[in-house]
Design a protein around this motif. Structure first.
Motif: not given
Length: 214
Positions: A196-200, A117-127, A133-134
């Protein structure tokens, strides 16, 4: 001076990727084995509260609903898979869990459910951050491309060290991003976009220091 072999140039990235994968695997086993379920419940509650404060009620509700739908889909798929294999695995499962405390198994299965559940919440936040970010990713790639084009017209040569450092750093940042999805610690909603900004930025640096085309 002879040029380095291609395999030598990629070895730090490969070693970093293997180390990140091993870290993820060990961390996941440790979480499933030891982390209390009460702590995971508190982490989920705190992150939802932070999301409401940082994103607003409407956006936080949309993120929570998306995470809930993803978790329901994953749970339905697992239930169907378990139902299809239960007849063949009953005898083997009884041997594997023989002597294990049933209460401990129930507690660990609940911990796994809370972790998903926690992983889904964080993935939804990234979405939710994906459109912004794109755009930043496109901007970073264009900046790196034009800096590389400018270097073609002068005597400023690209740095192999900077290119290698950006590749290694990008591998580590992606590994940290995957780790944050399963990290049993409360994370502010801005942590994942920051990674993600660091990755960019690292992607743009790698493009800037691509070899010259003479």
């Amino acid at each position: 001076m002879p040029d380095p072999e291609p395999g030598d140039a990629r070895s730090p990235v490969g070693a970093g990727g293997i180390a990140v994968l091993l870290l993820l695997l060990v961390g996941l086993i440790g979480i499933v084995w030891w982390v209390p379920t009460g702590w995971l419940e508190q982490v989920g509650t705190l992150e939802r509260a932070w999301s409401r404060q940082a994103l607003g009620e409407r956006s936080a509700v949309a993120v929570s609903d998306l995470a809930r739908r993803w978790y329901a889909m994953q749970r339905d798929q697992n239930d169907a898979l378990i139902a299809g294999q239960s007849m063949r695995a009953d005898r083997q499962a009884s041997v594997l869990i023989d002597g294990v405390d049933p209460a401990w198994l129930v507690d660990r299965s609940k911990a796994v459910r809370l972790l998903v559940e926690l992983a889904c919440l964080r993935a939804a936040l990234l979405t939710a951050w994906a459109p912004t970010l794109g755009l930043l990713l496109v901007a970073g790639m264009l900046e790196g491309h034009w800096r590389w084009r400018i270097r073609q017209l002068g005597f400023d040569y690209p740095s192999p060290v900077a290119r290698q450092a950006s590749q290694t750093g990008l591998t580590l940042v992606i590994g940290l991003l995957l780790l944050t999805l399963l990290l049993p610690l409360p994370l502010h909603p801005f942590v994942i976009p920051l990674l993600t900004l660091i990755a960019v930025r690292l992607i743009g640096t790698g493009i800037t220091h691509l070899p010259k085309q003479l």
